[in-house]
Design an enzyme around this catalytic site. Sequence first.
Site, mmCIF file in Angstrom:
data_model
loop_
_atom_site.group_PDB
_atom_site.id
_atom_site.type_symbol
_atom_site.label_atom_id
_atom_site.label_comp_id
_atom_site.label_asym_id
_atom_site.label_seq_id
_atom_site.Cartn_x
_atom_site.Cartn_y
_atom_site.Cartn_z
ATOM 1 N N HIS A 40 0.809 -1.220 0.000
ATOM 2 C CA HIS A 40 0.000 0.000 0.000
ATOM 3 C C HIS A 40 0.840 1.266 0.000
ATOM 4 O O HIS A 40 0.739 2.071 0.923
ATOM 5 C CB HIS A 40 -0.940 0.007 1.215
HETATM 6 C C1 LIG Z 1 -0.748 -7.859 -3.935
HETATM 7 C C2 LIG Z 1 -1.550 -6.672 -3.545
HETATM 8 C C3 LIG Z 1 -2.693 -6.846 -2.815
HETATM 9 C C4 LIG Z 1 -3.480 -5.738 -2.459
HETATM 10 N N1 LIG Z 1 -4.614 -5.938 -1.774
HETATM 11 C C5 LIG Z 1 -5.406 -4.895 -1.474
HETATM 12 C C6 LIG Z 1 -6.616 -5.095 -0.808
HETATM 13 O O1 LIG Z 1 -6.984 -6.194 -0.531
HETATM 14 N N2 LIG Z 1 -7.376 -4.022 -0.529
HETATM 15 C C7 LIG Z 1 -6.983 -2.766 -0.847
HETATM 16 O O2 LIG Z 1 -7.709 -1.837 -0.549
HETATM 17 N N3 LIG Z 1 -5.840 -2.550 -1.479
HETATM 18 C C8 LIG Z 1 -5.033 -3.582 -1.816
HETATM 19 N N4 LIG Z 1 -3.877 -3.372 -2.477
HETATM 20 C C9 LIG Z 1 -3.499 -1.994 -2.832
HETATM 21 C C10 LIG Z 1 -4.323 -1.362 -3.928
HETATM 22 O O3 LIG Z 1 -4.584 -2.260 -4.964
HETATM 23 C C11 LIG Z 1 -3.597 -0.168 -4.446
HETATM 24 O O4 LIG Z 1 -3.319 0.679 -3.370
HETATM 25 C C12 LIG Z 1 -4.366 0.635 -5.461
HETATM 26 O O5 LIG Z 1 -4.695 -0.148 -6.564
HETATM 27 C C13 LIG Z 1 -3.539 1.803 -5.889
HETATM 28 O O6 LIG Z 1 -4.256 2.564 -6.821
HETATM 29 P P1 LIG Z 1 -3.563 3.618 -7.716
HETATM 30 O O7 LIG Z 1 -4.583 4.186 -8.584
HETATM 31 O O8 LIG Z 1 -2.801 4.547 -6.864
HETATM 32 O O9 LIG Z 1 -2.460 2.835 -8.556
HETATM 33 P P2 LIG Z 1 -2.561 1.517 -9.413
HETATM 34 O O10 LIG Z 1 -3.818 0.785 -9.152
HETATM 35 O O11 LIG Z 1 -1.295 0.805 -9.175
HETATM 36 O O12 LIG Z 1 -2.623 2.039 -10.918
HETATM 37 C C14 LIG Z 1 -1.591 2.698 -11.525
HETATM 38 C C15 LIG Z 1 -1.581 2.358 -12.976
HETATM 39 O O13 LIG Z 1 -0.799 3.298 -13.672
HETATM 40 C C16 LIG Z 1 -0.010 2.657 -14.609
HETATM 41 N N5 LIG Z 1 1.176 3.455 -14.861
HETATM 42 C C17 LIG Z 1 2.215 3.696 -14.055
HETATM 43 N N6 LIG Z 1 3.120 4.472 -14.645
HETATM 44 C C18 LIG Z 1 2.654 4.750 -15.863
HETATM 45 C C19 LIG Z 1 3.143 5.513 -16.953
HETATM 46 N N7 LIG Z 1 4.291 6.165 -16.889
HETATM 47 N N8 LIG Z 1 2.407 5.563 -18.090
HETATM 48 C C20 LIG Z 1 1.231 4.902 -18.184
HETATM 49 N N9 LIG Z 1 0.722 4.176 -17.174
HETATM 50 C C21 LIG Z 1 1.421 4.092 -16.012
HETATM 51 C C22 LIG Z 1 0.317 1.337 -13.981
HETATM 52 O O14 LIG Z 1 0.664 0.383 -14.954
HETATM 53 C C23 LIG Z 1 -0.973 1.013 -13.265
HETATM 54 O O15 LIG Z 1 -1.826 0.258 -14.088
HETATM 55 C C24 LIG Z 1 -3.080 -4.460 -2.834
HETATM 56 C C25 LIG Z 1 -1.919 -4.285 -3.546
HETATM 57 C C26 LIG Z 1 -1.161 -5.379 -3.903
HETATM 58 C C27 LIG Z 1 0.088 -5.172 -4.674
#
Ligand SMILES: Cc1cc2nc3c(=O)[nH]c(=O)nc-3n(C[C@H](O)[C@H](O)[C@H](O)COP(=O)(O)OP(=O)(O)OC[C@H]3O[C@@H](n4cnc5c(N)ncnc54)[C@H](O)[C@@H]3O)c2cc1C
Lengths: 461, 611
Positions: B549
């Site tokens: 996270h």
């Molecule tokens: C194994 C695991 C289990 C988890 N379990 C839970 C859970 O049970 N409950 C919970 O609440 N949270 C959980 N989490 C955490 C949660 O999934 C994340 O905190 C959340 O998805 C983050 O959201 P975000 O939008 O910040 O980033 P992300 O969901 O990571 O999305 C970011 C996206 O941007 C893309 N990206 C990055 N850089 C670039 C670029 N330069 N150009 C184009 N695209 C790019 C990436 O490829 C990615 O697809 C878990 C995480 C992991 C790893």
Amino acid sequence: MSLETRFHERMSGYWIEKKDTKKSNTYNFCFEIDVRLDGVMNLFATQKAFFKGFVTAENFATNKEIQGVLETSPFIKRQLRYSFSFFNDEGVECKFDGWKSIAFLDPLRTWTTLPGTLKDMSGNMIGEVLVKFNFQDTFSFLSSFRLSESVKDEDLFLKRLTDEYLSSRKGRLEVWYDTFSDDKHGYWIHHELISSIKGETYSTGWIAIFELGKKPIFERFEDRDILDSKYFKTDSVSLTPIDRIGKTKNIEWDIKVDGKSDPLYTFGRLSWKKETLPASQIVPLPTAKYTGTIKVKGKEFKIDCTGASARIFGLGNAKRWVWLHADLGDNNVVEVVSAVSKKKYLENLKPLSFVKIRFDGKEYPINSLLCAFFFKTEITDNSFRVSGRFPRLRVDIKVSQPRERCVVVDYLDPDGEAAQCINTEIADVDIRVMRKIKNEWEEVFVKRLEGCGHSEIGIRQ
Amino acid sequence: MKISHLTDFVRVMLDMSVGDAEVIAHQIDDFASELPGTASFALGQGVAFVNHLVKVKLRKSLSSLTNKEGEEAFRIISKTGIGKDLINNLKMFILLVYGSNRSAEIISKVANRFEQKDDPEINTVDIKDFPARETCDVLIIGSGAGGAISALELAGKGLDVIIVEEGRRFSVDFFRQNDGLTRFKELYREKGATVAIGRPFVVLPIGMGVGGTTLVNSGTCFRTPNNVLDDWEKRAGVDLYEQDSFSKHLDFVEDLIGVKEASLDVMGNNGKLALKGAKALDFKAAPLRRNAPGCKGSCQCAIGCPNSAKAGVHLNALPAASKLGARVVTSAKVVRILNDGKRAFGVKAVGGGREIEILSKVVILAAGATQSPQVLKKSGIGSHHMVGKNLAIHPALSACGWFDEEVNSSQGILQSVGIDEFHESDGILIEATSTPPGMGSMVLPGIGRELKSNFDNVNRLATLGAMVADLPSGRVVGKLQPLIFYQLAKRDLLKLKKAIEVMGEVLFAAGANQVLTGVNGHEVANDINELREIARNARANDLHLAAFHPTGTLRMGLDDADYPVDEYGRVRGVENLYVTDASVLPTCPEVNPQVTIMATARAIASQIVVH
Ligand SMILES: Cc1cc2nc3c(=O)[nH]c(=O)nc-3n(C[C@H](O)[C@H](O)[C@H](O)COP(=O)(O)OP(=O)(O)OC[C@H]3O[C@@H](n4cnc5c(N)ncnc54)[C@H](O)[C@@H]3O)c2cc1C
């Protein structure tokens, strides 16, 4: 006074049809534009320029007129964005939107590569475009860059008529002349305003009527004073943007001029607007309609002609010169002024030949000043030939003006020297223009005008 | 890497024949070759160094030793600190590959147990088929939790939205047809080998694909705790987190992704044992709320749900946004936000040998907390001194218990039960979490025969995980590649140690006869006192930490000087640029963050006005 930057650019490449996502056909694509930017081009600013030109997208739009906007911001936004719209072969309006993305580590590629998209007016994708600047065009691209003052049409015609203007420029000569013709006749009306080196201003002029197989008729008018501060008006003549009215001893005329074509800057814009050369000629109305009457001793000529209205400023006549105006129809014209200066030291140089050809909305050569040094002019007593060979352009112009069709006119320069010109409005002209496209020479046009060219050969005793 | 060295190492470590070991060695080598250069280099050096240590200590080469002699040799070199760390780290790789091999059959069987659901329609275009130049109203970087919901919100306003996503679109076919290791490698950034550098290293997996990390997360859904919201509202002065208004966004998100309490029917024994232990101790515990309607208990959340039950945003927000006209460009990595220093007006993305540029009226950065700061820096607009700093990761560790009865933790819900007895008081959240063998943060103890027998008994193992609310002790640096640094704070180490104790208590209370502590060098505790002793004496370096996270690297707040993003989600000093991912959370949210991230993203997006 406001400045403007102009240049001409040609980009070519291909476009990929994207209407149907499965099939994607690739076709040729190219466009050619004249860009006009208000003010001086500044690489460190974001500026908008307007352009007009032509586009050809193979299988989609053939030589269609385009109008658009160029946003230049190479350092701030790091992009040069071109957007324009046009009607395709089926008459459907479409738009191109693309931009060069400037990368400073890869300047050559990024300054010359323009990817874009082609969409219909509701934003649906038609195709993807990739065009590039052809390095063979570098010379003509760079030489097309011009900085000039932006002026309205009326100014072009009337500018420099005022007393203050003239009295502040002693030894100057301002000329307005109209040449027009129909099948059998040619006419020439000439107005001149002279500010002698002694400080007097006076006006003069003449009218000449040419008819194939007949002796030309010629009469002068001479007036000391201009009666109107705005237009050229004397006791005997009146010259406004739309009228030519006047009388001499035996001739009376009342003619209306009507035309909308863009001015032709035979010596280049700067030379006219900024007076960067000692003399310059422009054609404010290269193709105009002349209607009205000319009466000679009771005989009436009905005028329904096409012709051109031109302007000259200068310090008097050259040592030797030739001039040609050829109307090819459909707004296509050829203008040539070739002269040897009478200034000391310059008089031994070969003639400088300003050639401006407007054909199908394009102008050749783009920078007439630069090319003026490279044209070759051969003059005899009753003919001349102007030819030029450039990397991408070839021009050959032959003019013959048989003596019996000519009038001989004596000029008096502001410095008091005399000159003589042999003029006809019914010359024979042969013109051939070629240009190189993708390593192949292609004929732009070959024309012969019989008895309807306007030309002049100038000499000094 | 020398295959022969690796083969010997594997042979001894797993007590195998040379032939079997060679197969695994090759698999490891393949895997390593796909890792970032430094990781594969370190692996090769590590193996060589172990061989060297054996030679020095025993004056014999590892290849000349039998499996038994080798075990003894490993034990001897494990007595030195460096040898211990080395062997342990190498073991993690081996277990990942070996575990995946051993479970391949069952994973594939489980994955294809039920009828396949069709993938919902998402408007995706691979970068190869996308025009080199395009324009839109709103451009969103990243299709994860934050990006997807921003897209839905703005497409709903009738705006033309394009999402640019670095990863590709995964179909449910992909999850059904591939083995665990392949899925793991494809679904995670850097093949899942991302680490936060520090003492100890923290494994920090990050999802990459259409759906972002929600493709692979465990589906646990917590609403943002009120005390956290209060703190954010006060400390960071962010109006957006006013409880009443924010809870509307939380409601919307929960509804969108189908949050429900996990069902006991499919929970499996791992979760049930956790409930049993907690009940015996009178700890507060309950089945977790999850966004997995129709969960069949396949336990494959972390490698892509084969039943399309765990509702990552690729199953809800993205298809809904697509219906409203939003498009997703896939395999397109944003390398620059186009800007003139004052204003953002589009992005440049690369992928598949192609380079595209999209102009937009508004740019939304949602690349995740580890990537977003770097995208800003690369674009020359990340000069605020807090960009990339303030990284909290919610560090996690696990403990396992050996039970007499079969637990079969890989049948059931991957993350099923939450024990929050110490949540409010200590920020410790315990969740029963079972991962496919080798893929969790637990490293099975033992070398050679012992390790092998542990492996053979894996189905009697129950696993708990604990996460602690941490101080923002990390940062993301680097312009070209994001490098993550994290130095565990003393306070948080104490919390982690307490978490080990609590997990041990629960496991023993549930009937475990032995607990695996996860503490390097003291892996096994036979009773609660021994466990307490081990936990108390554990050094930071002995812990196997993982984190899922990451948050806070572009934190949002009122104060210009300390918060790179303002209270409306706008990057300070750059017009038309917003951030809507985990980066903006002001501090560690103390619970699994996806619902908080999505609600925040929606709150920000709903205020965006596009001219
Ligand atoms: C194994 C695991 C289990 C988890 N379990 C839970 C859970 O049970 N409950 C919970 O609440 N949270 C959980 N989490 C955490 C949660 O999934 C994340 O905190 C959340 O998805 C983050 O959201 P975000 O939008 O910040 O980033 P992300 O969901 O990571 O999305 C970011 C996206 O941007 C893309 N990206 C990055 N850089 C670039 C670029 N330069 N150009 C184009 N695209 C790019 C990436 O490829 C990615 O697809 C878990 C995480 C992991 C790893």
